[in-house]
Scaffold this motif. Structure first.
Motif, short mmCIF file in Angstrom:
data_model
loop_
_atom_site.label_atom_id
_atom_site.label_comp_id
_atom_site.label_asym_id
_atom_site.label_seq_id
_atom_site.Cartn_x
_atom_site.Cartn_y
_atom_site.Cartn_z
N TYR A 178 48.94 41.62 44.50
CA TYR A 178 48.57 42.80 45.27
C TYR A 178 49.47 42.97 46.49
O TYR A 178 49.81 42.03 47.19
CB TYR A 178 47.12 42.74 45.75
N ALA A 179 49.86 44.22 46.73
CA ALA A 179 50.54 44.60 47.97
C ALA A 179 50.32 46.09 48.13
O ALA A 179 50.12 46.81 47.16
CB ALA A 179 52.03 44.28 47.92
N SER A 180 50.35 46.59 49.36
CA SER A 180 50.06 47.99 49.61
C SER A 180 51.06 48.92 48.95
O SER A 180 50.79 50.09 48.68
CB SER A 180 50.02 48.26 51.12
N ASP A 181 52.27 48.40 48.64
CA ASP A 181 53.29 49.24 48.02
C ASP A 181 53.22 49.18 46.49
O ASP A 181 54.08 49.71 45.80
CB ASP A 181 54.68 48.83 48.48
N GLY A 182 52.21 48.54 45.95
CA GLY A 182 52.07 48.46 44.49
C GLY A 182 52.23 47.06 43.96
O GLY A 182 51.80 46.77 42.85
N GLY A 183 52.83 46.17 44.73
CA GLY A 183 52.90 44.77 44.34
C GLY A 183 53.91 44.49 43.26
O GLY A 183 54.54 45.38 42.69
N THR A 184 54.09 43.22 42.98
CA THR A 184 54.97 42.78 41.90
C THR A 184 54.19 41.81 41.02
O THR A 184 53.29 41.12 41.47
CB THR A 184 56.22 42.07 42.45
N VAL A 224 48.55 43.55 35.33
CA VAL A 224 47.23 44.01 35.76
C VAL A 224 47.43 45.17 36.73
O VAL A 224 48.26 45.09 37.63
CB VAL A 224 46.45 42.87 36.44
N PRO A 225 46.71 46.29 36.55
CA PRO A 225 46.94 47.46 37.42
C PRO A 225 46.53 47.21 38.86
O PRO A 225 45.56 46.50 39.13
CB PRO A 225 46.07 48.55 36.78
N VAL A 226 47.30 47.79 39.77
CA VAL A 226 47.03 47.70 41.20
C VAL A 226 46.45 49.01 41.67
O VAL A 226 46.92 50.08 41.30
CB VAL A 226 48.32 47.39 41.98
N ASN A 227 45.40 48.95 42.49
CA ASN A 227 44.90 50.14 43.15
C ASN A 227 45.89 50.49 44.26
O ASN A 227 46.10 49.69 45.17
CB ASN A 227 43.52 49.86 43.73
N PRO A 228 46.56 51.66 44.22
CA PRO A 228 47.64 51.95 45.17
C PRO A 228 47.25 51.81 46.64
O PRO A 228 48.05 51.39 47.45
CB PRO A 228 48.01 53.40 44.85
N ASP A 229 46.01 52.18 46.97
CA ASP A 229 45.64 52.09 48.38
C ASP A 229 44.19 51.66 48.55
O ASP A 229 43.54 52.04 49.51
CB ASP A 229 45.88 53.44 49.07
N ARG A 230 43.68 50.89 47.58
CA ARG A 230 42.32 50.37 47.65
C ARG A 230 41.32 51.48 47.94
O ARG A 230 40.46 51.38 48.80
CB ARG A 230 42.23 49.27 48.72
N ASP A 231 41.42 52.54 47.19
CA ASP A 231 40.69 53.76 47.50
C ASP A 231 40.50 54.49 46.18
O ASP A 231 41.44 54.70 45.44
CB ASP A 231 41.54 54.50 48.53
N GLU A 232 39.26 54.85 45.86
CA GLU A 232 38.99 55.40 44.54
C GLU A 232 39.73 56.69 44.27
O GLU A 232 39.95 57.09 43.12
CB GLU A 232 37.50 55.58 44.30
#
Length: 372
Positions: free
Chosen positions: A255-261, A274-282
């Protein structure tokens, strides 16, 4: 005798009952099973077709945090000896014989043969020959799925476009669609690379052999190193435990705020994560637009148009490893943490869809891989 493209000879014999008579023509059918050889060995999940043979390097065991695995997870210096391989569990009769390892050290190769016409999953662990210690393990996903069957979720939020190309089925699934039980995919504890089957209880023998067990987490066994050495152990907790790790780590799945690696612990095959939530926001969730009223139809899970079908396979309990809410709830991990002991997930029941719900990391949930 047939010679394969990489120079390996395959010898096929005729049945002993064949009698040749002069003046007759005879024809025979030889089935040449496909062989897949993967050079890099840098994934935790291999997709292989039923009846095929898979060969890959043990390289991943040598790259823990970019160090020789023996200096961080094991003892005795860099290991240059031989390895053995064995099946931890298999949810169907997918593995033919016993996996083998040739060569030694970080150039050793693992070969796994699969049975024809059988789809399913197995976890294969690689062990040092000298002391039996597990150094790494791999998920073998035996399926006709090629990775080409996908669906795309694209949307624009605050003038920025997001695009997620998903598999059309869960990681480990043998079909694309809704339902429960065997075939719907595998369960993962958040941040771990090794799956657990979608059927039966801990310690029950799986259909293809082997089993997994459930053990209470502690400061002694609740570590990444211990989880790697014990791929067949589901670490459960009590009412005060939200993470299988004794000391939580928010970056295991990148996880990282820019989408992660993608990380070394990501359970998805090469090219997926595994999908990342782009900004931890629905409103910027990978599952944006998925609602119970927006084209969603319910039948042991939700379907949102062609290929976007999510089974309600339930989850494995935080407190026992047992399967709960099968047919009632769908629970899908994202790679994004929520605090120190929770992680964001997609959660739904027949009456509602929650795109950025959160759950304790110790529970076993499904994974729907997205293209990197």
């Amino acid at each position: 005798t047939f010679t394969t493209a990489d120079g390996e000879e395959k010898v096929y014999g005729l049945p002993n009952t064949v009698t040749f008579n002069a003046g007759y023509s005879y024809s025979f059918t030889f089935v040449l099973n496909a062989a897949t050889k993967v050079a890099d060995g840098m994934t935790n999940c291999y997709i292989v077709a039923p009846g095929a043979e898979l060969t890959f390097l043990v390289s991943r065991a040598y790259t823990y945090e970019n160090k020789a695995f023996t200096t961080t997870l094991h003892t005795g210096g860099e290991y240059t000896g031989a390895f053995t391989a064995e099946v931890v569990w298999a949810d169907a009769l997918v593995i033919s014989g016993t996996p083998t390892v040739t060569g030694s050290g970080n150039t050793a190769e693992v070969t796994v043969k699969t049975n024809a016409s059988v789809s399913g999953n197995a976890v294969v662990k690689i062990c040092r020959s000298d002391n039996g210690e597990t150094v790494w393990s791999y998920h073998i996903w035996v399926t006709d799925y090629t990775g080409a069957e996908t669906y795309t979720n694209t949307y624009t939020f605050s003038s920025k476009q997001y695009e997620f190309i998903f598999m059309d089925r869960n990681l480990g699934a043998t079909f694309a669609g809704t339902g429960t039980g065997l075939g719907t995919g595998l369960f993962y504890q958040w941040g771990r690379k090794d799956p657990f089957p979608a059927t039966l209880e801990p310690d029950d023998t799986q259909l293809g052999g082997g089993s997994f067990t459930a053990v209470k987490t502690s400061d002694v066994n609740g570590t990444v190193a211990n989880a790697i050495k014990n791929p067949g152990v589901f670490y459960f907790g009590n009412s005060g435990t939200g993470d299988w790790l004794y000391v939580s780590n928010n970056t295991l799945w990148g996880y990282a705020s820019d989408g992660g690696t993608k990380t070394i612990y990501d359970p998805c095959p090469s090219g997926w994560r595994v999908p990342v939530n782009p900004d931890r926001d629905e409103y910027r969730s990978p599952w944006k637009g998925f609602t119970s009223s927006n084209g969603g139809t319910w039948n042991n899970g939700y379907s949102w148009g062609t290929n976007a079908a999510y089974p309600a396979a339930g989850f494995r309990s935080n407190y026992s490893g047992s399967i709960l809410d099968a047919g009632t709830a769908g629970c899908y991990w994202s790679a994004s943490p929520n605090g120190n002991i929770y992680a964001l997930d997609l959660y739904f029941i027949s009456g509602g869809v929650y795109k950025s719900s959160y759950a304790a990391r110790i529970g076993g949930r499904l994974v729907r891989c997205v293209q990197e």
